[in-house]
Every structure is written in structure tokens, then in C-alpha cells.
Design a protein around this motif. Structure first.
Motif, PDB file in Angstrom:
ATOM      1  N   PRO A   1       0.893  -1.461  -0.144  1.00 47.51           N
ATOM      2  CA  PRO A   1      -0.091   0.166  -0.135  1.00 47.51           C
ATOM      3  C   PRO A   1       0.800   1.207  -0.065  1.00 47.51           C
ATOM      4  CG  PRO A   1      -0.543  -1.323   2.010  1.00 47.51           C
ATOM      5  CD  PRO A   1       0.743  -1.886   1.302  1.00 47.51           C
ATOM      6  N   LEU A   2       0.334   2.456  -0.633  1.00 46.23           N
ATOM      7  CA  LEU A   2       1.135   3.694  -0.640  1.00 46.23           C
ATOM      8  C   LEU A   2      -0.233   4.500  -0.195  1.00 46.23           C
ATOM      9  CD1 LEU A   2       2.362   1.956  -3.203  1.00 46.23           C
ATOM     10  CD2 LEU A   2       3.331   4.244  -3.739  1.00 46.23           C
ATOM     11  N   TYR A   3       0.471   5.536   0.686  1.00 43.49           N
ATOM     12  CA  TYR A   3      -0.475   6.750   1.188  1.00 43.49           C
ATOM     13  C   TYR A   3      -0.769   7.531  -0.089  1.00 43.49           C
ATOM     14  CZ  TYR A   3       0.732   5.348   6.070  1.00 43.49           C
ATOM     15  OH  TYR A   3       0.968   4.753   7.212  1.00 43.49           O
ATOM     16  N   PRO A   4      -2.026   7.917   0.015  1.00 41.92           N
ATOM     17  CA  PRO A   4      -2.518   9.060  -1.092  1.00 41.92           C
ATOM     18  C   PRO A   4      -1.876  10.067  -0.724  1.00 41.92           C
ATOM     19  CG  PRO A   4      -4.292   8.262   0.277  1.00 41.92           C
ATOM     20  CD  PRO A   4      -3.111   7.260   0.665  1.00 41.92           C
ATOM     21  N   THR A   5      -1.508  10.421   0.312  1.00 44.51           N
ATOM     22  CA  THR A   5      -0.794  12.008   0.525  1.00 44.51           C
ATOM     23  C   THR A   5       0.796  12.036   0.497  1.00 44.51           C
ATOM     24  OG1 THR A   5      -1.048  11.279   2.794  1.00 44.51           O
ATOM     25  CG2 THR A   5      -2.971  12.426   1.996  1.00 44.51           C
ATOM     26  N   LEU A   6       1.076  11.021  -0.165  1.00 42.86           N
ATOM     27  CA  LEU A   6       2.800  10.995  -0.148  1.00 42.86           C
ATOM     28  C   LEU A   6       2.860  12.012  -1.405  1.00 42.86           C
ATOM     29  CD1 LEU A   6       3.463   7.168  -0.615  1.00 42.86           C
ATOM     30  CD2 LEU A   6       4.005   8.736   1.347  1.00 42.86           C
ATOM     31  N   ASN A   7       4.135  12.554  -1.095  1.00 39.97           N
ATOM     32  CA  ASN A   7       4.666  13.515  -2.355  1.00 39.97           C
ATOM     33  C   ASN A   7       5.437  12.595  -3.501  1.00 39.97           C
ATOM     34  OD1 ASN A   7       7.612  12.921  -1.565  1.00 39.97           O
ATOM     35  ND2 ASN A   7       7.522  14.364   0.100  1.00 39.97           N
ATOM     36  N   GLY A   8       5.573  13.017  -4.509  1.00 37.88           N
ATOM     37  CA  GLY A   8       6.008  12.186  -5.643  1.00 37.88           C
ATOM     38  C   GLY A   8       7.329  11.483  -5.433  1.00 37.88           C
ATOM     39  N   GLU A   9       8.156  12.140  -4.711  1.00 38.61           N
ATOM     40  CA  GLU A   9       9.743  11.588  -4.412  1.00 38.61           C
ATOM     41  C   GLU A   9       9.279  10.469  -3.875  1.00 38.61           C
ATOM     42  OE1 GLU A   9      13.743  12.716  -2.289  1.00 38.61           O
ATOM     43  OE2 GLU A   9      12.339  14.340  -2.709  1.00 38.61           O
ATOM     44  N   THR A  10       8.912  10.571  -2.493  1.00 38.42           N
ATOM     45  CA  THR A  10       8.642   9.341  -1.468  1.00 38.42           C
ATOM     46  C   THR A  10       7.843   7.986  -2.131  1.00 38.42           C
ATOM     47  OG1 THR A  10       8.606  11.047   0.260  1.00 38.42           O
ATOM     48  CG2 THR A  10       7.831   8.517   0.812  1.00 38.42           C
ATOM     49  N   ALA A  11       6.736   8.642  -3.074  1.00 28.82           N
ATOM     50  CA  ALA A  11       5.936   7.487  -3.839  1.00 28.82           C
ATOM     51  C   ALA A  11       6.979   6.625  -4.722  1.00 28.82           C
ATOM     52  CB  ALA A  11       4.789   8.226  -4.577  1.00 28.82           C
ATOM     53  N   ALA A  12       7.870   7.631  -5.602  1.00 27.44           N
ATOM     54  CA  ALA A  12       8.672   6.986  -6.248  1.00 27.44           C
ATOM     55  C   ALA A  12       9.852   6.020  -5.498  1.00 27.44           C
ATOM     56  CB  ALA A  12       9.557   7.879  -6.882  1.00 27.44           C
ATOM     57  N   TYR A  13      10.277   6.450  -4.197  1.00 27.04           N
ATOM     58  CA  TYR A  13      11.029   5.471  -3.627  1.00 27.04           C
ATOM     59  C   TYR A  13      10.370   4.284  -3.044  1.00 27.04           C
ATOM     60  CZ  TYR A  13      13.280   3.857   0.659  1.00 27.04           C
ATOM     61  OH  TYR A  13      13.990   3.163   1.591  1.00 27.04           O
ATOM     62  N   VAL A  14       9.124   4.522  -2.587  1.00 29.76           N
ATOM     63  CA  VAL A  14       8.360   3.138  -2.297  1.00 29.76           C
ATOM     64  C   VAL A  14       8.263   2.040  -3.277  1.00 29.76           C
ATOM     65  CG1 VAL A  14       6.334   2.138  -1.349  1.00 29.76           C
ATOM     66  CG2 VAL A  14       7.160   4.131  -0.433  1.00 29.76           C
ATOM     67  N   LEU A  15       8.200   2.632  -4.629  1.00 36.45           N
ATOM     68  CA  LEU A  15       7.747   1.860  -5.648  1.00 36.45           C
ATOM     69  C   LEU A  15       9.260   1.371  -6.175  1.00 36.45           C
ATOM     70  CD1 LEU A  15       5.200   4.002  -7.926  1.00 36.45           C
ATOM     71  CD2 LEU A  15       4.831   2.077  -6.842  1.00 36.45           C
ATOM     72  N   GLU A  16      10.028   1.923  -6.159  1.00 41.44           N
ATOM     73  CA  GLU A  16      11.536   1.628  -6.464  1.00 41.44           C
ATOM     74  C   GLU A  16      12.071   0.435  -5.376  1.00 41.44           C
ATOM     75  OE1 GLU A  16      16.050   3.025  -7.253  1.00 41.44           O
ATOM     76  OE2 GLU A  16      14.515   4.247  -6.964  1.00 41.44           O
ATOM     77  N   HIS A  17      12.001   0.667  -4.144  1.00 36.58           N
ATOM     78  CA  HIS A  17      12.456  -0.035  -3.066  1.00 36.58           C
ATOM     79  C   HIS A  17      11.577  -1.216  -2.986  1.00 36.58           C
ATOM     80  CE1 HIS A  17      13.117  -1.089   1.256  1.00 36.58           C
ATOM     81  NE2 HIS A  17      14.209  -0.802   1.052  1.00 36.58           N
TER      82      HIS A  17
END
Length: 560
Positions: A92-108
Motif C-alpha cells: 500500500p502507498l499513502y495517497p498523501t505521499l509526495n512524488g519523491e517518496t512515492a517513487a522511493y516506495v515503488l522502487e524500493h
């Protein structure tokens, strides 16, 4: 008691209820156009089986990590179940993430596909996130997705024949939950199906829960609190789950659900409290509550307007809530119970029991949980919900676990002679004044209880004394904008400050209160997705103003 063998994982639970109560409504989803969709257990199982077949057709590597990004919705939960039914792991990804953190979660997480759900760019991070989603990442759009150029859930479940689900082993990895990141990079907490279902197994020993319950899901499903208290419970016990359309319709959504069980965080319990007080001031409440005939009528009316008149168990967690506010709800007839848990133990740690609650504590250990106080007064917990570890971070896993299997929570606490745990602060929140004395912010923040102060934050590292910053409630800010008397509010804040300081040690006496101008929100990074303050972000934001504030030598300072 133990987990029912027919319901040993959340996915088992779905097919159990689809067979036993196929025509009962499981999920109720409102839409912006006013339409409301009911999904029965049989329909939910059918949709999950069809989406699992679609995922199987993509030829993804076995046990792939698949992301889910969106606000809470019926299809968020169905996507979660479909991931498991296809033999994969949900991220799951928080809908309020900023783009950089979302990219980090998807990559990590090495996500191989993304379910994109309910987002509109107004109260979420979509406008930033959309620029950071890898162009080659497959996407499936759920209903209410902002993208219409991807395969859609609705089309897939019509065209795809259902597949036999792959019912998982309880000890298999089920999900990787990335922490809300109050400090630093989010960590990927790994949970098995067994650790997730442990919360339901434990609850049945504490509360009489049945398939006739109703709950409203609105706190982020990307966080373990909502996943444990709402998703897992509804699947295990087979009860009706409702969703909210938007913040603007929240009261209407709550009235539709008329929840019998309700879980919220302190920020929202405080907003409810402030909203009632704006319409019915505390002084007037006290007068009305003393009149025998009106007492129960007024209290019932308040609970009905909140949508909580059918609620028999109300829980608060994720951050401290003052005893005064809890006492106010109990005075209305709503037994508000503090609970305690972490991402690392799937929220399964401590709770106050109905009829046995102790104000100022998070209760006693849940069945199967043991606790102790370690070095530096740190609370250590061993729980059936304990994580498998941090994803791709064995070093941090070793750092946060003791040699004998206890989780170091990072919270400071005290355990009384009856086993009730009192959280006294965060280990990392402690700071020193310029005199070398340690200040523990949380107890001070909990004692400051002005009815117009929505959120407070104690700061002042390396200063002579701590100070306290206040975000006023929206109602109070509107009143001031319309010309309300600032002087009267300043006198009230001064009296509250004096009351707090009267019970503080000399080095923890608050020098002044700052009424801040900038709202603290998830969008500007000052609140976590579970509405806890990001203390380090707030401190950094105001740090340059500290010297000026201290030089003013006033008890109340206004930023606007």
C-alpha cells in the motif's frame, strides 16, 4: 480461543463468507454523483477471483510485490484480496505521499504493477505523484481512478473468467507496509497472513464482535491501524463495511453507516469535540447536563448528530488523546477506549477494556502480548502481530529487536502495579534546554487543553525554556477572520498556560504560546497520514523564528 481454521487468513475469510452469507452486503461505496454501490460477499469473491485470473495472465514473477495507491474505497480492499488470490504481495502507498517518496516506495519495493484507485488531486498527492510513476510500470485503474488510459477494473471483471484462488499459507509474506515516515525514509514493514489475522483472533477474547456490526472506513488503509481495525476485522467477522465519499460528505457518510464500532485518531476526535462546542458551548453543556429531564435527551442528540448514537465501542489510537477529551465523550455515554500498537506489530499490543478503562493509559496487554520497560524507560513489546522484519533492511531489523524477541517501540512508558501502560513520550522527541535539562514534550502537550486549540507542539531545543505552538481549530480561525475578540482568546490561552506550568518542573515550564498562522496538514508535510505531528518538520519550519519569539517576552504571540 484460536483462529478459526476456515478463516486462517483474510483471503480464506472472504470465501468463507461468500459461501455462508453470499447475499449479505459486505461493502458500500458512495460516488461523487450521489450513487451508492452495494457489493455482496458473493460479488466481492467473484470480482476478486476474476482480477486474480487477470493478474495470472500477465506472467508476473511468482510472489511479486504489487502496489495499491488510492484513498479508501471498496475496490481498494478488493484489490488487496486479488493480489493475495493471485499469489502476490500487496504494497500500500499513502495517497498523501509526495512524488519523491512515492517513487522511493515503488522502487524500493520493486513493484511489478500498480493498482491506481480513488484520487483527485485536491486532498491527496496525485498532482505530484503522477510525474513520478515509472512509465513502464503496468497500471490497473480502480473505479474513481484519475487515469482512463489504462486497463480498468470494471472492464477486466466483465471480460475475465474467474480463477480458482491460491489460498495462502498463514506464514507466507502478505504485505509490506511502509511506515508513515515521521522521521526519515519510510521503512517497509513485512507482515505475514498470520501476523495480520492475530488482531482478529485477539479481539474475539476482548469484545463481543459479530457479523451484525457496521464500520466506516476512512483513515488511510495504507496504515496498519485501519488495515487491522477495519479491513481485517470486517473480513474475519463478516460484517458490513461502509466508505466515505469525501470530507465534505463525511457527516452524511457517517449517518449512512451508523457504525456500531468506530475507530479514529485523536485529531478527528478533537475536531468532533470542537465542532460540538462551536454549536453548543461547554458552559451551556454543563448547565443542560445538570437538568435531569434534559440530560439524556441532549446527550443522545449530540451523539446522533455525530452519527455515533449506535456506536457501542469507540477506539482512539495512533497518538495520545487527553484525559479531559476522553472524559467528555464518556460523559456523553460513548465509552472511548485508548488502544496502542505500531506498524511493526500490526497494531496489536495494548488496549483498554470496556468497563475497565483507566484514563491516561493505553490499557493492558492484549491476549498473547508481553511487555516490559527497557533501558531509558523504553517500552518493549512481544506480540503475535510482530513483523517478519524490515524489507531489505536486516540491520535496522536487528537494531529494533532485542536478542530475546522484543520490539523496541521507541516510546517511553511506565507500567503500573495492575499492568496498565502509560506512554510518557518518544525517546527521540526528548530535547535539552540551553541549561542542559531534558524536556519530554508529550506530557506537556497532553496537559494543554484549550477547547479552541486543535493541535499543539512543544519545541525549544537549546533555548532557556520550552515553548508551545498552537494550531487553532478551523472554527476558531474563521471566527477571528470575522472579527472575533482576540484579546479574550489571549486571556484564555494565558490562563491555560499558567495552569500547565503550575504542574510542571521548573525546567519544563513553558515560556510562551505561539498561535501559528500556517495550518499543519498532510499536504505540507507537517502531519503524518495518520495525523500525528511530524515534530522534526515543524521544528525546522519555525526554528529561525525562535530567537525573535523569545526576545518578545510575551506569554502569547500571534503569527497573524
Amino acid at each position: 480461543m484460536a483462529v478459526d481454521p476456515k478463516k486462517q487468513t483474510s483471503l480464506h475469510c472472504l470465501y468463507y463468507w461468500a459461501e455462508r452469507t453470499p447475499d449479505n452486503v459486505y461493502l458500500t461505496q458512495p460516488y461523487p454523483d450521489g450513487r451508492v454501490e452495494d457489493i455482496t460477499w458473493a460479488q466481492a469473491a467473484d470480482q476478486v477471483s476474476r482480477m486474480a485470473a487477470y493478474l495470472n495472465s500477465l506472467g508476473l514473477p511468482a510472489r511479486s510485490n504489487l502496489g495499491i495507491l488510492g484513498k479508501n474505497s471498496a475496490h481498494w480492499i478488493l484489490a488487496d484480496l486479488a493480489v493475495w488470490a493471485a499469489g502476490h504481495v500487496s504494497v500500500p502507498l499513502y495517497p498523501t505521499l509526495n512524488g519523491e517518496t512515492a517513487a522511493y516506495v515503488l522502487e524500493h519495493s520493486e513493484a511489478k504493477l500498480l493498482f491506481l484507485g480513488k484520487l483527485d488531486g485536491t486532498a491527496d498527492g496525485w498532482n505530484d505523484i503522477k510525474h513520478h510513476i515509472p512509465a513502464d510500470l503496468p497500471i490497473v485503474s480502480l473505479p474513481l481512478s484519475p487515469r482512463d488510459d489504462t486497463p480498468k477494473w470494471q472492464d477486466i471483471i466483465i471480460e475475465q473468467a474467474p480463477a480458482d484462488p491460491r489460498l495462502p499459507e498463514p506464514d507466507a509474506l502478505a504485505t509490506i507496509v511502509y511506515t508513515s515516515g515521521s522521521t526519515g525514509r519510510p521503512k517497509g514493514v513485512m507482515h505475514s497472513f498470520r501476523t495480520m489475522i492475530s488482531v482478529a483472533d485477539g479481539l474475539q477474547q476482548l469484545f463481543p464482535v459479530s457479523s451484525s456490526e457496521r464500520m466506516l472506513s476512512y483513515l488511510p488503509l495504507a496504515h496498519v491501524a485501519e488495515r487491522a481495525a477495519v479491513e481485517t476485522q470486517s473480513l474475519y467477522y463478516g460484517f458490513h463495511l461502509y466508505f466515505a465519499n469525501s470530507l465534505d460528505t463525511f457527516q452524511e457518510d457517517l449517518q449512512r453507516a451508523r457504525p456500531t464500532l468506530f475507530f479514529s485518531v485523536p485529531r478527528l476526535w478533537m475536531k468532533f469535540y470542537l465542532g460540538v462546542n462551536a454549536k453548543l458551548p461547554l458552559k451551556k453543556q454543563k448547565i443542560l447536563f445538570k437538568i435531569p429531564i434534559l440530560n439524556s435527551l441532549v446527550k443522545k442528540k449530540v451523539l446522533k448528530q455525530l452519527g455515533l448514537d449506535h456506536c457501542r465501542a469507540a477506539l482512539t489510537g495512533a497518538a495520545p488523546l487527553s484525559g479531559e477529551i476522553i472524559g467528555w465523550y464518556r460523559g456523553l455515554g460513548l465509552e472511548l477506549l485508548e488502544v496502542y500498537g505500531m506498524s511493526e506489530n500490526f497494531g496489536y499490543s495494548h488496549c483498554n477494556r470496556p468497563g475497565q478503562a483507566r484514563l491516561g493509559t493505553v490499557g493492558t496487554t492484549n491476549p498473547g502480548v508481553t511487555h516490559r520497560i527497557g533501558e531509558g524507560d523504553e517500552v518493549q513489546v512481544k506480540s503475535p502481530g510482530q513483523m517478519l522484519g524490515y524489507y531489505k533492511n536486516e540491520e535496522k531489523t536487528r537494531e529494533d529487536m532485542t536478542g530475546d524477541g522484543f520490539l523496541k517501540t521507541g516510546d517511553m512508558g511506565e507500567i503500573d502495579q495492575d499492568g496498565f501502560l502509560r506512554i510518557t513520550g518518544r525517546v527521540k522527541d526528548l530535547f535539552k534546554t540551553s541549561k542542559g535539562k531534558y524536556v519530554v514534550p508529550v506530557p506537556i502537550e497532553n496537559r494543554f487543553n484549550h477547547p479552541k486549540a486543535e493541535v499543539v507542539c512543544v519545541a525549544g531545543a537549546n533555548q532557556s525554556q520550552p515553548c508551545l505552538m498552537i494550531l487553532l481549530s478551523e472554527e476558531a480561525r474563521v471566527e477571528l477572520d470575522r472579527g472575533a475578540d482576540r484579546g479574550e482568546l489571549e486571556q484564555e490561552l494565558t490562563r491555560e498556560l499558567d495552569a500547565v506550568n503550575a504542574n510542571s518542573e521548573s525546567h519544563e515550564k513553558v515560556a510562551f504560546v505561539v498561535v501559528v498562522k500556517e495550518p499543519w496538514t498532510m499536504e505540507n508535510g507537517m502531519l503524518t497520514p495518520t495525523m500525528k505531528i511530524k515534530r522534526n518538520v515543524i521544528e525546522d519550519f519555525y526554528n529561525q523564528r525562535m530567537e525573535d519569539w523569545f526576545s518578545q517576552k510575551r506569554k502569547v504571540i500571534w503569527e497573524f
